[in-house]
Motif scaffolding. Structure first.
Motif, PDB file in Angstrom:
ATOM      1  N   LEU A  84       0.808  -1.216   0.000  1.00 37.93           N
ATOM      2  CA  LEU A  84       0.000   0.000   0.000  1.00 37.93           C
ATOM      3  C   LEU A  84       0.842   1.268   0.000  1.00 37.93           C
ATOM      4  O   LEU A  84       0.605   2.186  -0.786  1.00 37.93           O
ATOM      5  N   THR A  85       1.838   1.311   0.888  1.00 37.26           N
ATOM      6  CA  THR A  85       2.545   2.577   1.040  1.00 37.26           C
ATOM      7  C   THR A  85       3.713   2.739   0.067  1.00 37.26           C
ATOM      8  O   THR A  85       3.941   3.815  -0.445  1.00 37.26           O
ATOM      9  N   ARG A  86       4.422   1.648  -0.212  1.00 33.78           N
ATOM     10  CA  ARG A  86       5.600   1.812  -1.085  1.00 33.78           C
ATOM     11  C   ARG A  86       5.295   1.578  -2.543  1.00 33.78           C
ATOM     12  O   ARG A  86       6.018   2.033  -3.415  1.00 33.78           O
ATOM     13  N   PHE A  87       4.260   0.810  -2.822  1.00 33.45           N
ATOM     14  CA  PHE A  87       3.984   0.490  -4.226  1.00 33.45           C
ATOM     15  C   PHE A  87       2.575   0.913  -4.641  1.00 33.45           C
ATOM     16  O   PHE A  87       2.005   0.390  -5.587  1.00 33.45           O
ATOM     17  N   GLU A  88       2.004   1.830  -3.909  1.00 32.49           N
ATOM     18  CA  GLU A  88       0.687   2.401  -4.212  1.00 32.49           C
ATOM     19  C   GLU A  88      -0.379   1.348  -4.481  1.00 32.49           C
ATOM     20  O   GLU A  88      -1.204   1.481  -5.375  1.00 32.49           O
ATOM     21  N   GLY A  89      -0.319   0.267  -3.758  1.00 27.48           N
ATOM     22  CA  GLY A  89      -1.342  -0.778  -3.904  1.00 27.48           C
ATOM     23  C   GLY A  89      -0.960  -1.856  -4.903  1.00 27.48           C
ATOM     24  O   GLY A  89      -1.670  -2.827  -5.068  1.00 27.48           O
ATOM     25  N   GLY A  90       0.142  -1.699  -5.610  1.00 27.02           N
ATOM     26  CA  GLY A  90       0.613  -2.689  -6.582  1.00 27.02           C
ATOM     27  C   GLY A  90       0.146  -2.312  -7.979  1.00 27.02           C
ATOM     28  O   GLY A  90      -0.454  -1.246  -8.164  1.00 27.02           O
ATOM     29  N   PRO A  91       0.453  -3.169  -8.991  1.00 26.00           N
ATOM     30  CA  PRO A  91       1.111  -4.463  -8.819  1.00 26.00           C
ATOM     31  C   PRO A  91       2.604  -4.347  -8.504  1.00 26.00           C
ATOM     32  O   PRO A  91       3.265  -3.437  -8.968  1.00 26.00           O
ATOM     33  N   VAL A  92       3.062  -5.290  -7.687  1.00 27.63           N
ATOM     34  CA  VAL A  92       4.478  -5.349  -7.357  1.00 27.63           C
ATOM     35  C   VAL A  92       4.924  -6.804  -7.424  1.00 27.63           C
ATOM     36  O   VAL A  92       4.164  -7.708  -7.068  1.00 27.63           O
ATOM     37  N   GLY A  93       6.139  -7.008  -7.908  1.00 27.19           N
ATOM     38  CA  GLY A  93       6.671  -8.369  -8.046  1.00 27.19           C
ATOM     39  C   GLY A  93       7.044  -8.962  -6.693  1.00 27.19           C
ATOM     40  O   GLY A  93       7.343  -8.233  -5.742  1.00 27.19           O
ATOM     41  N   LEU A  94       7.033 -10.279  -6.627  1.00 25.07           N
ATOM     42  CA  LEU A  94       7.316 -10.983  -5.368  1.00 25.07           C
ATOM     43  C   LEU A  94       8.680 -10.622  -4.793  1.00 25.07           C
ATOM     44  O   LEU A  94       8.812 -10.325  -3.605  1.00 25.07           O
ATOM     45  N   ASN A  95       9.722 -10.624  -5.636  1.00 25.71           N
ATOM     46  CA  ASN A  95      11.066 -10.391  -5.107  1.00 25.71           C
ATOM     47  C   ASN A  95      11.238  -8.974  -4.583  1.00 25.71           C
ATOM     48  O   ASN A  95      11.848  -8.765  -3.537  1.00 25.71           O
ATOM     49  N   THR A  96      10.690  -8.015  -5.299  1.00 31.55           N
ATOM     50  CA  THR A  96      10.762  -6.623  -4.852  1.00 31.55           C
ATOM     51  C   THR A  96      10.078  -6.486  -3.499  1.00 31.55           C
ATOM     52  O   THR A  96      10.582  -5.840  -2.574  1.00 31.55           O
ATOM     53  N   LEU A  97       8.930  -7.131  -3.404  1.00 29.17           N
ATOM     54  CA  LEU A  97       8.155  -7.077  -2.170  1.00 29.17           C
ATOM     55  C   LEU A  97       8.941  -7.704  -1.013  1.00 29.17           C
ATOM     56  O   LEU A  97       9.014  -7.145   0.090  1.00 29.17           O
ATOM     57  N   ALA A  98       9.560  -8.852  -1.297  1.00 28.08           N
ATOM     58  CA  ALA A  98      10.310  -9.563  -0.255  1.00 28.08           C
ATOM     59  C   ALA A  98      11.449  -8.683   0.261  1.00 28.08           C
ATOM     60  O   ALA A  98      11.661  -8.565   1.474  1.00 28.08           O
ATOM     61  N   VAL A  99      12.163  -8.050  -0.658  1.00 29.06           N
ATOM     62  CA  VAL A  99      13.277  -7.195  -0.245  1.00 29.06           C
ATOM     63  C   VAL A  99      12.754  -6.045   0.608  1.00 29.06           C
ATOM     64  O   VAL A  99      13.327  -5.700   1.634  1.00 29.06           O
ATOM     65  N   SER A 100      11.621  -5.489   0.219  1.00 24.89           N
ATOM     66  CA  SER A 100      11.154  -4.305   0.927  1.00 24.89           C
ATOM     67  C   SER A 100      10.687  -4.620   2.354  1.00 24.89           C
ATOM     68  O   SER A 100      10.668  -3.734   3.194  1.00 24.89           O
ATOM     69  N   VAL A 101      10.334  -5.879   2.633  1.00 18.71           N
ATOM     70  CA  VAL A 101       9.994  -6.204   4.031  1.00 18.71           C
ATOM     71  C   VAL A 101      11.101  -7.014   4.711  1.00 18.71           C
ATOM     72  O   VAL A 101      10.956  -7.443   5.855  1.00 18.71           O
ATOM     73  N   GLY A 102      12.204  -7.246   3.991  1.00 20.57           N
ATOM     74  CA  GLY A 102      13.352  -7.943   4.579  1.00 20.57           C
ATOM     75  C   GLY A 102      13.051  -9.392   4.932  1.00 20.57           C
ATOM     76  O   GLY A 102      13.480  -9.908   5.960  1.00 20.57           O
ATOM     77  N   GLU A 103      12.304 -10.075   4.072  1.00 17.72           N
ATOM     78  CA  GLU A 103      11.944 -11.475   4.349  1.00 17.72           C
ATOM     79  C   GLU A 103      12.244 -12.293   3.096  1.00 17.72           C
ATOM     80  O   GLU A 103      12.375 -11.745   1.996  1.00 17.72           O
ATOM     81  N   GLU A 104      12.385 -13.601   3.245  1.00 17.88           N
ATOM     82  CA  GLU A 104      12.616 -14.484   2.093  1.00 17.88           C
ATOM     83  C   GLU A 104      11.386 -14.494   1.185  1.00 17.88           C
ATOM     84  O   GLU A 104      10.258 -14.563   1.685  1.00 17.88           O
TER      85      GLU A 104
END
Ligand SMILES: Nc1ncnc2c1ncn2[C@@H]1O[C@H](COP(=O)(O)OP(=O)(O)OP(=O)(O)O)[C@@H](O)[C@H]1O
Ligand SMILES: [Mg+2]
Length: 339
Positions: free
Chosen positions: A269-289
């Motif tokens: 919601l906050t970094r990608f304006e609701g998406g769409p966002v790719g899985l890997n980008t999302l994972a990096v942005s929350v610091g999780e696998e």
């Protein structure tokens, strides 16, 4: 992961899980379809006096895969051998296990998608013909020695069935897809656990825990334990107040989302304006696998309608925006078109 989903190494948690594990199909709550399918498969094998077909158990963590593997052995009256994908890093590791099986044994391989490629290939032959070829020597002088195996039933478990190569998936006679549990089913899981632990819990409190357990029996049982802790320490009954206080303390919200679930939704919601966002980008942005996001977080968010997976990436739904108390940054009509 939040405190309600501790790492599996925690010994107290493991002992606790073991004690509450249903032993037979009749004790196993919910998953009615899978239970019926397994019952038929095991019954037919018994009537024909043969080993049951190989079984693949697929679904998110904590829904009962290991429990069902044990039940398969119990219900068919066969011994059980337990192994796991990460423990099988060479074909030789698998050969050692397979060649020591006793006739009719149930071999459980947890996290089967993490097994080494070379072992996978050996497993194809073993599953189909109860035979393996053992390579002896190296280079030009290498020969393969065929070895007959005792007939066995393989039970594989995976949180990522999509990662299994087709030849392996095709060799299972039956794949059970475990679904998240309904609140009523989790209430039954909790009522059973409370009885076994000799805990007095208000029926209303059980419902409340059940509805905040991410559709997952493991989480339901753990939340119950946290509520019990709270009641114990504060010398109160395990009622609604204890549930609310304990769950707030452990960051479980009213829909059952934990900290990581909310972090993922919040990032979209906050970094990608609701998406769409790719899985890997999302994972990096929350610091999780990426693996954890895909197999643990997303299935639940999708299931309760807060997130949608589209060919272009992950998108928060209108309900996802609402849940975190935000308005969609784009007009709702356009937003709905995107889904
Ligand atoms: N259908 C069920 N009825 C009652 N209790 C259940 C059921 N399914 C799971 N449980 C409880 O949840 C706990 C976790 O289940 P289990 O270990 O089988 O999950 P899993 O699918 O193997 O998870 P993972 O993918 O993390 O290995 C068990 O200890 C058991 O007490
Ligand atoms: Mg398991």
């Amino acid at each position: 992961m939040s405190e309600v989903m501790p790492t599996p190494e925690s010994e107290a948690e493991l002992a606790f899980e073991g004690a509450l594990r249903p032993k037979s199909l009749s004790e196993f709550v919910g998953q009615q379809k899978v239970r019926g399918q397994l019952q038929l498969l095991l019954h037919a094998a018994t009537l024909q006096n043969r080993t049951p077909d190989h079984i693949l158990l697929a679904g998110p963590p904590g829904l009962g895969k290991t429990t069902l593997a044990m039940i398969v052995a119990y219900e068919s009256g066969r011994p059980l051998r337990m192994s796991s994908g990460p423990a099988i890093q060479h074909a030789g590791d698998l050969a050692a296990v397979l060649s020591s099986l006793v006739p009719g044994e149930v071999l459980f391989i947890d996290e089967i998608h993490r097994m080494a490629r070379s072992a996978e290939e050996m497993l194809y032959l073993a599953m189909e013909d109860f035979r393996i070829d053992i390579m002896v020597g190296k280079g030009a002088g290498a020969t393969s020695i065929p070895l007959d195996l005792a007939p066995f039933t393989l039970v594989g478990a995976t949180t990522r069935s999509g990662l299994l190569p087709n030849p392996l998936r095709d060799r299972f006679g039956f794949t059970a897809h475990l679904e998240f549990y309904e609140t009523g089913e989790l209430e039954r899981v909790l009522a059973r656990a409370a009885e076994m632990l000799e805990l007095e819990v208000d029926p209303g409190a059980l419902t409340s825990i059940a509805s905040r357990s991410r559709g997952t029996p493991r989480i339901a049982n753990r939340l119950l334990r946290r509520v019990r802790d709270y009641a114990l320490v504060h010398r109160t009954t395990a009622g609604q107040e204890a549930v609310d206080a304990a769950l707030e303390l452990y960051d479980v919200d009213e829909l059952g989302l934990d900290r990581l679930d909310r972090a993922v939704l919040d990032a979209i919601l906050t970094r990608f304006e609701g998406g769409p966002v790719g899985l890997n980008t999302l994972a990096v942005s929350v610091g999780e696998e990426a693996d954890t996001i895909e197999s643990v977080v997303e299935p639940f968010l999708v299931r309760i309608g807060l997130l949608s997976r589209t060919p272009r990436g992950r998108v928060a739904t209108a309900a996802g925006w609402r849940h975190l108390g935000r308005r969609a940054a784009i007009p709702a009509a356009l937003f709905d078109d995107q889904l």
